[in-house]
Motif scaffolding. Sequence first.
Motif, short mmCIF file in Angstrom:
data_model
loop_
_atom_site.label_atom_id
_atom_site.label_comp_id
_atom_site.label_asym_id
_atom_site.label_seq_id
_atom_site.Cartn_x
_atom_site.Cartn_y
_atom_site.Cartn_z
N GLU A 169 0.78 -1.41 -0.08
CA GLU A 169 0.09 0.02 0.06
C GLU A 169 0.73 1.16 0.00
N SER B 121 -7.07 19.28 -5.33
CA SER B 121 -6.11 18.34 -4.74
C SER B 121 -4.91 18.22 -5.68
N HIS C 146 -6.56 7.95 -9.66
CA HIS C 146 -7.64 9.01 -8.74
C HIS C 146 -7.84 10.22 -9.56
N PHE D 225 -3.44 13.37 2.24
CA PHE D 225 -4.37 12.80 1.75
C PHE D 225 -4.59 11.27 1.25
N PRO D 226 -4.94 10.71 2.50
CA PRO D 226 -4.62 9.23 2.64
C PRO D 226 -5.63 8.71 1.85
N GLU D 227 -6.64 9.14 1.18
CA GLU D 227 -7.75 8.76 0.42
C GLU D 227 -7.35 8.35 -0.83
N LEU D 228 -6.12 8.86 -1.19
CA LEU D 228 -5.47 8.77 -2.61
C LEU D 228 -4.32 7.57 -2.54
N ARG D 229 -4.53 6.69 -1.73
CA ARG D 229 -3.55 5.61 -1.56
C ARG D 229 -3.78 4.74 -2.86
#
Length: 289
Positions: free
Chosen positions: A160, A180, A206, A255-259
Motif C-alpha cells: 500500500e 487536490s 484517482h 490525502f490518505p484517500e489517494l492511496r
Amino acid sequence: MIDFEWYRSFCMIYKYNSVSEAAKVRMMTQPAMSQHLASLEAEVGEVLFNRTSRKIVPTERGKQLYSQLAPLIESLEETTMNFKMASLPTLTFIKLGTAHEFYTEKVLPQLHKSNSSVISNLGTADQLLELLKEDKLDLIVTSQKVPTPGIEYQSFMDEEFVIVAPMHYKIPDIDSLEHSEGWLSSQNWISYGLDLPIIRRIWREHFKKRPVIRPIHIIPNLHMILKAVENGMGLSVLPTYLLRNLDEEKIKVLFPELRVNNELFFAYKLKDKQLPQIHEMMTIIRESE
C-alpha cells in the motif's frame, strides 16, 4: 493406446495457448509437440483446440479434458519429485532475490526462521527476472508479472502506497479532487525514477490523467527517499510498511484517500516448483505481512 507424454504436452499447450511456447517449456521441438497434440486428438476422436492466426483456443471438449487431467498430472509430478528428492542429498541453500527495501523490512527480520542458508541478491524487478531465467536465483519477489516460459508466479500480498510530506508542510483548504491535483502538481517531488513509478499510478487511478510533474530529485532507494522527505526536501510516495515506526515529528501522510496498492508476486522456475526450500521461504516471507 494413449501416451502419458501426450497428456503433459496437451496441458502445457492449454496453459500457454501456444504450441511453440509449450514446446519451449517442455524443451521439445515444435513439430514433436504438434505430433503429441495430433495423436491425442486422434485418440480422443475430437478436436481439442481451435486454431487462429495468433493462438489456439481450447474447445469445450478441450476444457473438459484439461479440468480432468491437470490435477492428476500435478499430483503425479509432485510424487515423482518427492521420489527424486528422497534419493538426492538435501540442498542446504536457496538463492533469493528481492528489492533492497523489501528485503530490509520484510525478509531480513524473518531470516533466522530459515532452515536453509540463504544467498541473497538485491535488485530491480527486471534484473531479478533475468537472474531467475539464468538459474542464478531460485525464488524472487517481484512487482512485475511478466509471462515467461518455464516461470510460474504466485500472488501473495499488496503493498500500500501513500503520499508523504515533511511535517512542516501546510495544506490549504481543498474542497475537490481537482483542487487536490492542482496543489499536488505544484509541489516539489522526489521520485524513485524519471518515469514517476507509483506517482503515475496515483494520478491515473484517482485523477484519471497523467501527472505533470518534474521531480526535483531522483533517488532510487525508498529508505533514502524517506530520509529526504524527513529532511524537508519535498513530497514523495512510499509503501506503508516503511512508515510503521514513523517519526511523527518529521513526516506525515497527505490525502490518505489517494492511496494505491501494488501487487507483489513470488516467481520461480516450474521445474523447481516442489523444492522444499522454496516453499519454506515463501511461507517465511508470508508471515512477515
